[in-house]
Design a protein around this motif. Structure first.
Motif, mmCIF file in Angstrom:
data_model
loop_
_atom_site.group_PDB
_atom_site.id
_atom_site.type_symbol
_atom_site.label_atom_id
_atom_site.label_comp_id
_atom_site.label_asym_id
_atom_site.label_seq_id
_atom_site.Cartn_x
_atom_site.Cartn_y
_atom_site.Cartn_z
ATOM 1 N N ALA A 7 5.335 -9.929 -15.126
ATOM 2 C CA ALA A 7 6.472 -9.038 -15.393
ATOM 3 C C ALA A 7 7.741 -9.785 -15.793
ATOM 4 N N ALA A 8 7.971 -10.943 -15.184
ATOM 5 C CA ALA A 8 9.216 -11.663 -15.462
ATOM 6 C C ALA A 8 9.032 -12.705 -16.565
ATOM 7 N N GLY A 9 7.876 -12.667 -17.218
ATOM 8 C CA GLY A 9 7.639 -13.622 -18.296
ATOM 9 C C GLY A 9 7.514 -15.055 -17.817
ATOM 10 N N PRO A 10 6.637 -15.321 -16.845
ATOM 11 C CA PRO A 10 6.527 -16.678 -16.290
ATOM 12 C C PRO A 10 5.959 -17.668 -17.309
ATOM 13 N N LYS A 11 6.285 -18.931 -17.113
ATOM 14 C CA LYS A 11 5.727 -19.984 -17.959
ATOM 15 C C LYS A 11 4.283 -20.275 -17.555
ATOM 16 N N LEU A 12 4.040 -20.178 -16.238
ATOM 17 C CA LEU A 12 2.721 -20.538 -15.696
ATOM 18 C C LEU A 12 2.109 -19.332 -15.003
ATOM 19 N N LEU A 13 0.848 -19.044 -15.354
ATOM 20 C CA LEU A 13 0.102 -17.999 -14.650
ATOM 21 C C LEU A 13 -1.006 -18.687 -13.857
ATOM 22 N N ILE A 14 -1.030 -18.439 -12.550
ATOM 23 C CA ILE A 14 -2.078 -19.003 -11.704
ATOM 24 C C ILE A 14 -3.000 -17.866 -11.283
ATOM 25 N N ALA A 15 -4.280 -17.985 -11.602
ATOM 26 C CA ALA A 15 -5.268 -16.991 -11.185
ATOM 27 C C ALA A 15 -6.210 -17.672 -10.204
ATOM 28 N N SER B 123 14.014 -1.185 -16.001
ATOM 29 C CA SER B 123 12.928 -1.871 -15.288
ATOM 30 C C SER B 123 11.681 -0.989 -15.229
ATOM 31 N N PHE B 124 11.905 0.320 -14.989
ATOM 32 C CA PHE B 124 10.751 1.236 -14.964
ATOM 33 C C PHE B 124 10.132 1.384 -16.348
ATOM 34 N N ALA B 125 10.972 1.404 -17.373
ATOM 35 C CA ALA B 125 10.442 1.485 -18.742
ATOM 36 C C ALA B 125 9.606 0.244 -19.045
ATOM 37 N N GLN B 126 10.104 -0.914 -18.575
ATOM 38 C CA GLN B 126 9.373 -2.165 -18.779
ATOM 39 C C GLN B 126 8.055 -2.148 -17.996
ATOM 40 N N ALA B 127 8.096 -1.571 -16.787
ATOM 41 C CA ALA B 127 6.872 -1.473 -15.971
ATOM 42 C C ALA B 127 5.808 -0.671 -16.723
ATOM 43 N N LYS B 128 6.239 0.393 -17.368
ATOM 44 C CA LYS B 128 5.292 1.216 -18.119
ATOM 45 C C LYS B 128 4.690 0.422 -19.287
ATOM 46 N N THR B 129 5.544 -0.332 -19.979
ATOM 47 C CA THR B 129 5.049 -1.189 -21.064
ATOM 48 C C THR B 129 4.020 -2.195 -20.539
ATOM 49 N N PRO C 8 0.801 -1.232 0.000
ATOM 50 C CA PRO C 8 0.000 0.000 0.000
ATOM 51 C C PRO C 8 0.837 1.288 0.000
ATOM 52 N N VAL C 9 2.093 1.204 0.416
ATOM 53 C CA VAL C 9 2.872 2.447 0.536
ATOM 54 C C VAL C 9 3.985 2.541 -0.514
ATOM 55 N N MET C 10 3.882 1.727 -1.569
ATOM 56 C CA MET C 10 4.882 1.806 -2.626
ATOM 57 C C MET C 10 4.182 2.164 -3.939
ATOM 58 N N PRO C 11 4.746 3.122 -4.684
ATOM 59 C CA PRO C 11 4.100 3.470 -5.956
ATOM 60 C C PRO C 11 4.026 2.243 -6.880
ATOM 61 N N ILE C 12 2.974 2.225 -7.682
ATOM 62 C CA ILE C 12 2.708 1.089 -8.577
ATOM 63 C C ILE C 12 3.923 0.764 -9.457
ATOM 64 N N GLY C 13 4.523 1.815 -10.029
ATOM 65 C CA GLY C 13 5.640 1.606 -10.948
ATOM 66 C C GLY C 13 6.780 0.854 -10.294
ATOM 67 N N LYS C 14 7.079 1.214 -9.058
ATOM 68 C CA LYS C 14 8.198 0.582 -8.364
ATOM 69 C C LYS C 14 7.904 -0.888 -8.075
ATOM 70 N N GLN C 15 6.617 -1.184 -7.739
ATOM 71 C CA GLN C 15 6.261 -2.562 -7.419
ATOM 72 C C GLN C 15 6.481 -3.473 -8.609
ATOM 73 N N ILE C 16 6.158 -2.964 -9.788
ATOM 74 C CA ILE C 16 6.322 -3.796 -10.986
ATOM 75 C C ILE C 16 7.794 -3.807 -11.419
#
Lengths: 258, 334
Positions: free
Chosen positions: B230-238, B188-194, B165-173
């Motif tokens: 963000a890291a290009g995972p092979k598996l996404l679990i929702a 990394s920040f440029a990638q976060a924006k993408t 909750p106390v970290m800007p979105i861009g930094k988290q990604i």
């Protein structure tokens, strides 16, 4: 004849310093033994309307007539007496009850507070209420936190009908239940409606559920009525943008039924 | 089809008031690379436990047995069949390598419980022996374990609990990108924006600098998805990733997940209580009940020719836009 008539209801809050209309000029009526659904996306005003009707929040403008009396003008003993006729069931009964209270205690409260039955009769009345909602009378001694979610919602319904209401507000009352339990609870509500002529204000985000149980629907968008009418007709052929979006977003189960 | 991961006789039990409560009672299934597999079930079915077990996220108190085998590109070939590996017997848990033994990703989506996870040799496990064997931790993961954040992206039901909750979105990604892909902070920040653009958040540049509380529930879930991929995972679990959202936002998030999975060639594990929703997305559906795998099949087969009565009951309980109203069925109306 109407049980509830809501006219030009309005409620404004402030968000980030700016006023915004949570409910804006909303009107509808509910007749005896009728189910009216309120549908709409998050923030459309559904739950605010429920809170206004229950007088948990006071409106900024508008009128609420309940059983042909000016409900907003009531106070004190007259309001308490009338409130017995207007009950509620919420999504999470665990949040609505003291979890350590017994089922008997939860059902004893309305009987005592509204002078429905003298002390000597209450145990008998509680057993009858439990039976009415399909629960074993032996459940009375159990703590609320010990029983299952479906049983808890039945206890919430038993408490709601204890005071013989003419209207029950059901705010997402079946949304958290497993589908197998949900069907049974909906059947119970329909059965009670038929037997006791109870009207329901049925709040849900799920058009499939609304279509299954509601006679009429009011679709809300940003606090205003977008459209209303016969539930199946509106859902089959929505006219408003939000109505179309809600129908479009509802998952279809395409089965080749025999 | 080749398997991305193979689950064999997975057993998980939790301790509640000193009593062992089984959550998964021996689940075996293969998740094929590139497929969209839905795991559906009602409360207590074990569907979330299965998701957490695959991600290596089970809390320390859980008793785990069985095997989750990964076939990640670098370590995929030249492996003996599982059945002949010596260390898969549930009574020889200490021999398997554990998820906790690997440097787990410090992704923000992991709720920060990383390092104490499934540590077989310490804590409440010490001294508990049953028949002389510590019955625990049988995750055999070959030489290249799957890492949460890097190989697995996890999206939870409540995005607020997975975002700081106390970290800007861009930094988290950006942190996920920096940690797992080793990019410089500016990159990394440029990638976060993408990524924010890829999850269709309007004005990604502005979103980089906002905090979670300034976003709606649906927007927060988009951010959580951006961090998960963000890291290009092979598996996404929702895991019930749309259950707290309203119908319209739910449909948007489901279509976002569908698009991202297709674009990145990810494998999807979609955990849901809603069989109709799952069917809109899944190639195959696994039905769980009371910790057991009841039925597994192609979506079309599950919907149209379910083999198990429970699957049929779930389908029949669905209230859709073509279901006959309940008050008509009972022959009464107001």
């Amino acid at each position: 004849m109407t049980v509830l008539a809501v006219s030009n209801l309005a409620k404004r809050y402030r968000r980030g310093g700016k006023p915004f209309a949570a409910v804006d000029d909303v009107s509808f009526e509910i007749g005896p033994a009728e189910t009216l659904a309120l549908a709409g996306p998050s923030g459309s005003g559904k739950s605010t309307i429920a809170r206004l009707v229950l007088r948990l929040t006071e409106p900024d403008a508008g009128r609420i007539d309940f059983e042909s009396t000016d409900f907003l003008a009531l106070s004190g003993a007259a309001l308490r007496a009338r409130r017995a006729r207007l009950q509620m069931v919420f999504q999470d009964p665990l949040a609505a009850f003291n979890p350590r209270a017994t089922v008997a205690r939860v059902l004893d409260d309305p009987l005592r507070i509204h002078n429905i039955a003298p002390r000597a009769e209450r145990r008998h009345r509680i057993a009858a209420l439990l039976e009415r909602v399909g629960l074993d009378a032996g459940l009375a001694a159990r703590a609320i936190h010990e029983i299952s979610g479906g049983q808890r919602q039945r206890v919430a319904i038993a408490r709601a009908i204890a005071t013989r209401p003419s209207l029950i507000v059901l705010d997402e009352a079946v949304s958290a239940l497993d589908v197998s339990v949900r069907g049974q609870i909906l059947e119970l509500l329909l059965d009670l409606q038929r037997q006791e002529r109870i009207a329901y204000l049925f709040i849900s985000h799920d058009l499939g559920v609304i279509r299954a149980v509601a006679h009429r629907v009011v679709i809300l968008d940003a606090g205003r009525v977008a459209e209303s009418g016969d539930a199946r007709a509106v859902i089959a052929n929505p006219q408003s943008a939000i109505g179309k979006a809600l129908v479009e977003a509802t998952p279809r189960l395409t089965r080749n039924r025999p | 089809m080749t398997a991305l991961l193979s689950i064999r006789d997975l057993r998980v039990a939790y301790r509640r008031d000193g009593i062992e409560v089984p959550a998964l009672k021996g689940i075996s299934l293969d998740v094929e690379a590139g497929e969209r597999l839905a795991i559906i079930g009602e409360s207590g079915s074990g569907k979330s436990t299965l998701a957490l077990a695959v991600a290596g996220l089970l809390a320390g108190g859980a008793e785990i047995g069985g095997l989750v085998d990964w076939f990640l590109p670098a370590s995929a070939g030249a492996k003996a069949p599982l059945s002949v590996l010596p260390d898969i017997s549930p009574s020889r848990g200490k021999m398997g390598s554990s998820v906790a033994g690997s440097p787990l990703a410090t992704s923000k989506i992991g709720e920060g419980r990383d390092h104490e996870l499934i540590s077989p040799l310490e804590g409440e496990m010490s001294g508990r022996t049953e028949g002389g064997a510590v019955e625990r931790q049988l995750f055999h993961l070959h030489d290249k374990p799957a890492r949460l954040g890097r190989d697995i992206g996890f999206v939870f039901q409540d995005p607020s609990s997975s975002l700081d909750p106390v970290m800007p979105i861009g930094k988290q990604i950006a942190e996920v990108v920096h940690t797992h892909l080793g990019l410089s902070w500016p990159d990394s920040f440029a990638q976060a924006k993408t990524l924010l653009d890829r999850v269709r958040l309007p004005d990604p540049e502005a979103v980089l600098h906002v905090y979670p509380h300034q976003l709606s529930g649906g927007q927060k879930q988009r951010v959580a998805i951006a961090a998960a991929i963000a890291a290009g995972p092979k598996l996404l679990i929702a895991d019930e990733a749309t259950s707290a959202l309203d119908t319209i936002v739910q449909a948007e998030i489901v279509s976002l997940i569908r698009r991202l999975v297709a674009e990145d060639g990810m494998t999807l594990l979609f955990i849901s209580h809603d069989i109709a929703l799952a069917a809109t997305l899944a190639d195959r559906i696994a039905v769980l009940r009371h910790g057991e795998l009841i039925e597994l099949g192609e979506t079309d087969q599950i919907l149209n020719a379910p083999r198990h009565a429970y699957t049929r009951a779930l389908l029949d309980a669905h209230l859709g836009l073509d279901t006959e109203p309940l008050f008509h069925r009972q022959g009464a109306s107001a």
